[in-house]
Design a protein around this motif. Structure first.
Motif, PDB file in Angstrom:
ATOM      1  N   GLY A 247      -4.834   0.813   3.771  1.00 25.22           N
ATOM      2  CA  GLY A 247      -3.422   1.049   4.102  1.00 25.22           C
ATOM      3  C   GLY A 247      -3.344   2.139   5.160  1.00 25.22           C
ATOM      4  O   GLY A 247      -4.256   2.305   5.976  1.00 25.22           O
ATOM      5  N   ASP A 248      -2.276   2.903   5.131  1.00 25.22           N
ATOM      6  CA  ASP A 248      -2.119   3.949   6.145  1.00 25.22           C
ATOM      7  C   ASP A 248      -2.836   5.246   5.784  1.00 25.22           C
ATOM      8  O   ASP A 248      -2.634   6.272   6.432  1.00 25.22           O
ATOM      9  CB  ASP A 248      -0.630   4.218   6.410  1.00 25.22           C
ATOM     10  CG  ASP A 248      -0.024   3.167   7.328  1.00 25.22           C
ATOM     11  OD1 ASP A 248      -0.757   2.245   7.733  1.00 25.22           O
ATOM     12  OD2 ASP A 248       1.179   3.277   7.642  1.00 25.22           O
ATOM     13  N   LEU A 249      -3.678   5.192   4.757  1.00 23.32           N
ATOM     14  CA  LEU A 249      -4.563   6.348   4.558  1.00 23.32           C
ATOM     15  C   LEU A 249      -5.561   6.422   5.705  1.00 23.32           C
ATOM     16  O   LEU A 249      -6.146   7.466   5.964  1.00 23.32           O
ATOM     17  CB  LEU A 249      -5.296   6.228   3.218  1.00 23.32           C
ATOM     18  CG  LEU A 249      -4.392   6.417   1.998  1.00 23.32           C
ATOM     19  CD1 LEU A 249      -5.141   6.078   0.712  1.00 23.32           C
ATOM     20  CD2 LEU A 249      -3.853   7.847   1.958  1.00 23.32           C
TER      21      LEU A 249
ATOM     22  N   ALA B   6       0.045  11.895   0.243  1.00 28.96           N
ATOM     23  CA  ALA B   6      -1.009  12.014   1.263  1.00 28.96           C
ATOM     24  C   ALA B   6      -0.414  11.536   2.590  1.00 28.96           C
ATOM     25  O   ALA B   6       0.359  12.255   3.204  1.00 28.96           O
ATOM     26  CB  ALA B   6      -2.235  11.218   0.847  1.00 28.96           C
ATOM     27  N   HIS B   7      -0.761  10.311   3.034  1.00 31.88           N
ATOM     28  CA  HIS B   7      -0.055   9.773   4.206  1.00 31.88           C
ATOM     29  C   HIS B   7       1.430   9.617   3.896  1.00 31.88           C
ATOM     30  O   HIS B   7       2.294   9.960   4.693  1.00 31.88           O
ATOM     31  CB  HIS B   7      -0.649   8.416   4.606  1.00 31.88           C
ATOM     32  CG  HIS B   7       0.302   7.588   5.416  1.00 31.88           C
ATOM     33  ND1 HIS B   7       0.650   7.915   6.703  1.00 31.88           N
ATOM     34  CD2 HIS B   7       1.012   6.471   5.107  1.00 31.88           C
ATOM     35  CE1 HIS B   7       1.515   7.013   7.163  1.00 31.88           C
ATOM     36  NE2 HIS B   7       1.754   6.138   6.212  1.00 31.88           N
ATOM     37  N   SER B   8       1.713   9.056   2.726  1.00 35.34           N
ATOM     38  CA  SER B   8       3.099   8.826   2.301  1.00 35.34           C
ATOM     39  C   SER B   8       3.258   9.422   0.913  1.00 35.34           C
ATOM     40  O   SER B   8       2.470  10.268   0.507  1.00 35.34           O
ATOM     41  CB  SER B   8       3.382   7.317   2.282  1.00 35.34           C
ATOM     42  OG  SER B   8       2.736   6.726   1.168  1.00 35.34           O
TER      43      SER B   8
ATOM     44  N   THR C 253       0.813  -1.220   0.000  1.00 36.67           N
ATOM     45  CA  THR C 253       0.000   0.000   0.000  1.00 36.67           C
ATOM     46  C   THR C 253       0.844   1.267   0.000  1.00 36.67           C
ATOM     47  O   THR C 253       0.354   2.338  -0.337  1.00 36.67           O
ATOM     48  CB  THR C 253      -0.948   0.049   1.205  1.00 36.67           C
ATOM     49  OG1 THR C 253      -0.155  -0.004   2.412  1.00 36.67           O
ATOM     50  CG2 THR C 253      -1.938  -1.102   1.185  1.00 36.67           C
ATOM     51  N   HIS C 254       2.113   1.184   0.419  1.00 31.95           N
ATOM     52  CA  HIS C 254       3.036   2.323   0.352  1.00 31.95           C
ATOM     53  C   HIS C 254       4.408   1.863   0.806  1.00 31.95           C
ATOM     54  O   HIS C 254       4.614   0.685   1.069  1.00 31.95           O
ATOM     55  CB  HIS C 254       2.524   3.521   1.157  1.00 31.95           C
ATOM     56  CG  HIS C 254       2.376   3.276   2.627  1.00 31.95           C
ATOM     57  ND1 HIS C 254       1.500   2.350   3.144  1.00 31.95           N
ATOM     58  CD2 HIS C 254       3.000   3.823   3.697  1.00 31.95           C
ATOM     59  CE1 HIS C 254       1.584   2.363   4.463  1.00 31.95           C
ATOM     60  NE2 HIS C 254       2.498   3.230   4.832  1.00 31.95           N
ATOM     61  N   GLU C 255       5.330   2.808   0.945  1.00 30.41           N
ATOM     62  CA  GLU C 255       6.754   2.471   1.088  1.00 30.41           C
ATOM     63  C   GLU C 255       7.217   2.174   2.507  1.00 30.41           C
ATOM     64  O   GLU C 255       8.365   1.793   2.704  1.00 30.41           O
ATOM     65  CB  GLU C 255       7.604   3.629   0.527  1.00 30.41           C
ATOM     66  CG  GLU C 255       7.632   4.909   1.378  1.00 30.41           C
ATOM     67  CD  GLU C 255       6.565   5.927   1.001  1.00 30.41           C
ATOM     68  OE1 GLU C 255       5.507   5.514   0.464  1.00 30.41           O
ATOM     69  OE2 GLU C 255       6.787   7.122   1.252  1.00 30.41           O
ATOM     70  N   HIS C 256       6.382   2.358   3.520  1.00 28.71           N
ATOM     71  CA  HIS C 256       6.892   2.288   4.895  1.00 28.71           C
ATOM     72  C   HIS C 256       7.303   0.866   5.304  1.00 28.71           C
ATOM     73  O   HIS C 256       6.645  -0.110   4.935  1.00 28.71           O
ATOM     74  CB  HIS C 256       5.856   2.857   5.873  1.00 28.71           C
ATOM     75  CG  HIS C 256       5.737   4.342   5.749  1.00 28.71           C
ATOM     76  ND1 HIS C 256       4.599   5.032   6.063  1.00 28.71           N
ATOM     77  CD2 HIS C 256       6.640   5.264   5.331  1.00 28.71           C
ATOM     78  CE1 HIS C 256       4.799   6.325   5.848  1.00 28.71           C
ATOM     79  NE2 HIS C 256       6.023   6.488   5.408  1.00 28.71           N
ATOM     80  N   PRO C 257       8.396   0.778   6.099  1.00 24.93           N
ATOM     81  CA  PRO C 257       8.983  -0.526   6.432  1.00 24.93           C
ATOM     82  C   PRO C 257       7.994  -1.503   7.077  1.00 24.93           C
ATOM     83  O   PRO C 257       8.076  -2.706   6.814  1.00 24.93           O
ATOM     84  CB  PRO C 257      10.100  -0.164   7.426  1.00 24.93           C
ATOM     85  CG  PRO C 257      10.471   1.230   7.089  1.00 24.93           C
ATOM     86  CD  PRO C 257       9.209   1.895   6.621  1.00 24.93           C
ATOM     87  N   ASP C 258       7.089  -0.999   7.910  1.00 26.85           N
ATOM     88  CA  ASP C 258       6.166  -1.912   8.588  1.00 26.85           C
ATOM     89  C   ASP C 258       5.149  -2.525   7.622  1.00 26.85           C
ATOM     90  O   ASP C 258       4.353  -3.379   8.007  1.00 26.85           O
ATOM     91  CB  ASP C 258       5.462  -1.201   9.758  1.00 26.85           C
ATOM     92  CG  ASP C 258       4.873   0.140   9.369  1.00 26.85           C
ATOM     93  OD1 ASP C 258       5.468   0.831   8.526  1.00 26.85           O
ATOM     94  OD2 ASP C 258       3.813   0.499   9.916  1.00 26.85           O
ATOM     95  N   HIS C 259       5.170  -2.098   6.356  1.00 27.43           N
ATOM     96  CA  HIS C 259       4.260  -2.642   5.344  1.00 27.43           C
ATOM     97  C   HIS C 259       4.976  -3.439   4.261  1.00 27.43           C
ATOM     98  O   HIS C 259       4.339  -4.199   3.541  1.00 27.43           O
ATOM     99  CB  HIS C 259       3.443  -1.507   4.698  1.00 27.43           C
ATOM    100  CG  HIS C 259       2.614  -0.765   5.694  1.00 27.43           C
ATOM    101  ND1 HIS C 259       1.269  -0.999   5.869  1.00 27.43           N
ATOM    102  CD2 HIS C 259       2.955   0.165   6.624  1.00 27.43           C
ATOM    103  CE1 HIS C 259       0.811  -0.228   6.849  1.00 27.43           C
ATOM    104  NE2 HIS C 259       1.813   0.484   7.323  1.00 27.43           N
ATOM    105  N   VAL C 260       6.290  -3.236   4.136  1.00 35.37           N
ATOM    106  CA  VAL C 260       7.021  -3.881   3.023  1.00 35.37           C
ATOM    107  C   VAL C 260       8.179  -4.781   3.448  1.00 35.37           C
ATOM    108  O   VAL C 260       8.710  -5.527   2.616  1.00 35.37           O
ATOM    109  CB  VAL C 260       7.573  -2.832   2.012  1.00 35.37           C
ATOM    110  CG1 VAL C 260       6.455  -1.962   1.476  1.00 35.37           C
ATOM    111  CG2 VAL C 260       8.674  -1.976   2.638  1.00 35.37           C
TER     112      VAL C 260
END
Ligand SMILES: [Zn+2]
Lengths: 268, 263
Positions: B155-157, B136-138, B54-61
């Motif tokens: 995601g983190d939206l 937006a968020h990221s 959903t985006h680039e942040h480490p806790d998601h990828v």
């Protein structure tokens, strides 16, 4: 206004960077050799009676760390601060900015924002009119500020070099006859350590190198800046406005672009 | 993220179709990703074909390496953002994950890129993907709608209970949420906090938090309060409404001030 030490070439920045690294290898504190380099080996005394420096101990955004310097009331007696040097000791280019105060500008407070690349002391060194050098410092925990990507906010749509000037509302505790001013310049102030997201190449350094602010023909403040100043450089200073002459500001970046703005004094 | 939770802090999604499984985010370590993979294997034999980040942040990828045989799907800007930030993430999360876990992490960029809107057919079940046009968020948010279950994987939206974290653009996030709220879904899976909330009512707290963030920052900028003093005065009415408020609100306030002072 005096023009000595006005430009911060990338060459000078690199020399200081090398020096800083060498100093750290030999000794954990880069300051003694940095100070010797920047101030030609002149003795520097504690400035705690004359100056105060403030910055957040733990910075929230390493690319946008506010630093605030006050000249303590009555502390400087007959002599005054002529020039103020801001050094972020652990940065690749430690010399963040030098500020020349106009002789009768009455500046007793100054703030700006810096990039902080690693846990570091930030030094403010005042050169007094009698030549004495007085230093204060503050430790800041932050990392990665020099290579942080540029901001993505609304400023991107604003033309390069656009300046905004404000005389801020008078604070109740401010000395009579003083005002706080804010000057912001739209400029990416590229550090040379940031990467272009699309090309994955480093963006060449491009930063505000010189800034001068006058009221009429009276110099108030001149700034010589380096890559350690944050994107969209911002300066605030408390000074003594006089009369109704407009304020004007000239800036030049390291690629030679020049910017000029004038602001009416009506609000003084 | 820390060694105790092994980076298991984000909500992860799984959608099982007739001939493909899609995973939405892989967690903050390869251990989390591997546990998710095992959990999927326990419920279906359908192949895990798509990994949507959903985006680039480490806790998601950071769990991507547990699915390295799958096809990775993401925002069209995600490869560039991961190339730029990946090395920094690996370095800065070393202490938080511990050297053993961080050594397993691979930064795997998506091969299938979503430009604007796109669909993924899982076999009788179609996912609708929507890439945010601007930060937006990221810097590269992607929302996923599973129409069959009327579930929006935001995601983190969307943050619920866990204080929102701003790493893109406050104005971009607020305007994207206005569009996103029209998404025809009955429920949403936020990036952090509760696992499922009603949609769009589950968005109300975050919208209020972000709107207050913007309003407070604007007011203090107009009053001439400098950044250093403004941060502690922004969004204080929201204190007590959110977990981790003191960890993230000062950063959000700094980012909001920096963004809005040029408006
Ligand atoms: Zn995130």
């Amino acid at each position: 206004m005096p023009t000595r030490r006005e430009t911060f070439g990338v060459g000078a920045a690199t020399a200081l960077a090398l020096l800083a690294r060498r100093a750290r290898a030999a000794d954990d504190d880069p300051w003694p050799s940095l100070a010797a380099q920047i101030f030609d080996g002149k003795p520097i005394s504690s400035g705690a009676d004359v100056l105060a420096i403030d910055a957040p101990y733990r910075a929230m955004d390493a690319a946008l760390v506010p630093v605030d310097i006050s000249i303590l009331p009555g502390a400087d007696g007959a002599r005054r601060v002529r020039r103020l040097t801001l050094v972020v000791d652990a940065n690749p280019s430690p010399l963040a900015a030098q500020f020349e105060f106009g002789a009768d500008a009455g500046i007793d407070h100054l703030s700006t924002r810096v990039r902080v690349n690693d846990y570091t002391n930030i030094h403010a060194v005042a050169e007094m009119t009698d030549g004495a050098l007085l230093a204060v410092s503050r430790f800041v925990k932050a990392a990665g500020g020099c290579s942080a990507p540029a901001l993505t906010g609304t400023a991107n749509a604003i033309p390069l070099g656009t300046m905004r000037w404000r005389l801020l509302p008078q604070k109740p505790d401010a000395p009579a006859g003083t005002r706080e001013a804010q000057l912001m310049i739209r400029h990416p102030n590229y550090s040379g350590m940031q990467m272009n997201q699309l090309t994955r190449l480093y963006i060449p350094a491009d930063f505000i190198q010189k800034l001068r602010i006058w009221q009429g023909d009276r110099p108030l403040l001149a700034v010589a800046g380096g890559i350690s100043l944050s994107e969209n450089p911002e300066f605030r200073f408390r000074f003594r406005p006089e009369g109704t002459a407009p304020f004007r500001a000239d800036a030049e970046d390291s690629k030679g672009h020049r910017f000029h703005s004038e602001f009416p004094a009506a609000a003084v | 993220m820390d060694p105790a939770n092994a980076g298991d802090i984000a909500n992860l999604g799984v959608v099982v179709g007739g001939d493909a499984v899609a995973v939405i985010d892989t967690g903050g370590s390869v251990a989390v990703g591997a546990a998710l993979r095992a959990a999927i294997r326990a419920i279906t034999k359908v192949p895990i074909r798509y990994i949507i980040n959903t985006h680039e942040h480490p806790d998601h990828v950071f769990g991507n390496a547990a699915f390295s045989d799958a096809t990775f799907v993401g925002h069209h800007r995600l490869p560039a953002v991961l190339a730029e930030r990946g090395p920094y993430y690996l370095q800065s999360y070393r202490d938080q994950l511990g050297p053993d876990e961080i050594a397993k992490v691979r930064i795997i960029p998506p091969g299938v890129l979503v430009q604007d809107e796109s669909t993924l057919d899982l076999g009788g079940r179609v996912l609708h993907l929507r890439a945010a046009a601007s930060p937006a968020h990221s810097h590269c948010d992607l929302a996923v709608l599973d129409a069959a279950s009327s579930t929006l994987f935001a995601g983190d939206l969307l943050f619920v209970r866990h204080v929102p974290v701003l790493d893109g653009s406050l104005m971009g996030w607020l305007s994207l949420l206005r569009q996103l709220s029209a998404t025809p879904a009955l429920r949403a899976v936020p990036g952090h906090g509760r696992q499922v909330v009603a949609w769009p009512s589950g968005l109300a707290d975050e919208q209020r938090y972000l709107a207050t963030l913007a309003a407070d920052a604007r007011r203090l900028i107009a009053e001439g309060v400098p950044l250093g003093q403004a941060v502690a005065r922004i969004d204080q009415a929201e204190r007590g409404q959110w977990q981790l408020f003191d960890d993230y609100n000062p950063r959000n306030a700094t980012a909001a001030y920096g963004e809005l002072e040029w408006q």
